[in-house]
Design a protein around this motif. Structure first.
Motif, short mmCIF file in Angstrom:
data_model
loop_
_atom_site.label_atom_id
_atom_site.label_comp_id
_atom_site.label_asym_id
_atom_site.label_seq_id
_atom_site.Cartn_x
_atom_site.Cartn_y
_atom_site.Cartn_z
N PHE A 147 11.48 -48.28 11.10
CA PHE A 147 11.11 -46.89 10.78
C PHE A 147 12.31 -46.00 10.48
O PHE A 147 12.26 -44.79 10.65
CB PHE A 147 10.26 -46.31 11.92
CG PHE A 147 9.03 -47.12 12.19
CD1 PHE A 147 7.90 -46.98 11.38
CD2 PHE A 147 9.01 -48.07 13.20
CE1 PHE A 147 6.76 -47.75 11.60
CE2 PHE A 147 7.88 -48.85 13.43
CZ PHE A 147 6.76 -48.69 12.63
N ASN A 148 13.40 -46.65 10.07
CA ASN A 148 14.65 -45.95 9.85
C ASN A 148 14.74 -45.49 8.39
O ASN A 148 15.54 -46.00 7.63
CB ASN A 148 15.78 -46.94 10.16
CG ASN A 148 17.00 -46.27 10.70
OD1 ASN A 148 16.95 -45.17 11.21
ND2 ASN A 148 18.13 -46.96 10.57
N LEU A 169 9.97 -41.28 10.98
CA LEU A 169 10.59 -41.21 9.66
C LEU A 169 10.99 -39.77 9.32
O LEU A 169 10.55 -38.82 9.98
CB LEU A 169 9.61 -41.74 8.61
CG LEU A 169 9.23 -43.22 8.76
CD1 LEU A 169 7.86 -43.49 8.19
CD2 LEU A 169 10.27 -44.09 8.07
#
Ligand SMILES: [Zn+2]
Length: 268
Positions: A147-148, A169
């Motif tokens: 989720f980076n 996010l």
């Protein structure tokens, strides 16, 4: 001190004016970083080369959904090699576009997934292009479990922004935020925490009001900052500081540069 979180400072976009656009950022002095984003191998390579030449240019590399049919093992290998460069801060722009139907949707999903896996393996953040495809974009990110990343030129509504932020996010706003018809987008911008945002131009496209209709350039990111700060009723200076912090946090490879720049300009 402004950051343009997403621009295409590339020969194909600017032709013989490319040098002038870069000079305009240099001479301006208030734009401290431009994230130069590729969309296929050639543009990715060019953005890496420019980032090696100019301190304030950083590079994001990847295959855009419009170019999904150009993704193969050779492309994957080349992206991996390019990513070793110290100025390459993210994989992008990658994602799904169901609006323009330029490439097959099944292929888009496969290529998006593979590049998300690449970004996870490399420990680099990703930069998403998502148009009329919010549900599938989110589902694929969840499937990979990484989720980076950031939705660039965010153009969905309040419900979507809440879900995206809830996953950890980020979102990046372009000049679209200033367009008359984008009321839904402004509603979404009103609810987003400033710890989760970036401002961008998506140059040469989407020039913000009052430059709408002109060829966009990184120096016009100032209009997006101003508009967003007004919309949120916050001090613009606070927004500058916050976005630099956000940038360092998501794009880890830019941290040393940004820390030095802040120190030099006594802006902390
Ligand atoms: Zn773009």
């Amino acid at each position: 001190m402004y950051i343009d979180a997403h621009a295409h400072i590339l020969s194909f976009e600017y032709g013989e004016n490319l040098g002038k656009v870069i000079e305009s950022v240099k001479n301006d002095g208030e734009i401290i970083l431009v994230n130069d984003v590729g969309y296929d191998l050639k543009s990715s390579e060019e953005s890496v080369n420019l980032s090696n030449r100019y301190g304030f240019i950083f590079s994001t590399i990847g295959i855009h959904p419009y170019d999904a049919d150009k993704f193969d093992n050779y492309a994957l290998k080349t992206l991996k090699e390019l990513a070793e460069n110290k100025k390459v801060i993210a994989i992008g722009e990658i994602g799904l576009d169901y609006y323009r139907k330029i490439t097959d949707f099944t292929l888009q999903k496969k290529v998006f997934e593979q590049q998300l896996i690449l970004s996870k393996e490399l420990g680099l953040p990703f930069m998403i292009h998502s148009r009329d495809a919010c549900r599938d974009t989110i589902e694929i990110i969840k499937k990979i479990g990484y989720f980076n990343g950031v939705f660039h030129s965010f153009d969905y509504g309040t419900k979507e922004i809440e879900e995206i932020i809830g996953l950890g996010l980020y979102v990046s706003f372009s000049g679209m935020l200033t367009f008359k018809k984008k009321e839904k987008l402004r509603e979404a911008a009103k609810v987003v925490p400033i710890e989760k945002v970036f401002m961008e131009t998506d140059s040469p496209f989407l020039a913000p009001v009052p430059m709408r209709g002109k060829t966009n350039m990184p120096i016009y990111v100032k209009y997006v900052y101003k508009y967003f700060a007004n919309l949120k009723n916050i001090d613009e200076k606070e927004l500058h500081v916050k976005i630099i912090e956000n940038f360092e946090k998501l794009f880890g490879k830019s941290k040393i540069y940004l820390e030095n720049t802040r120190r030099q300009r006594q802006y902390v």
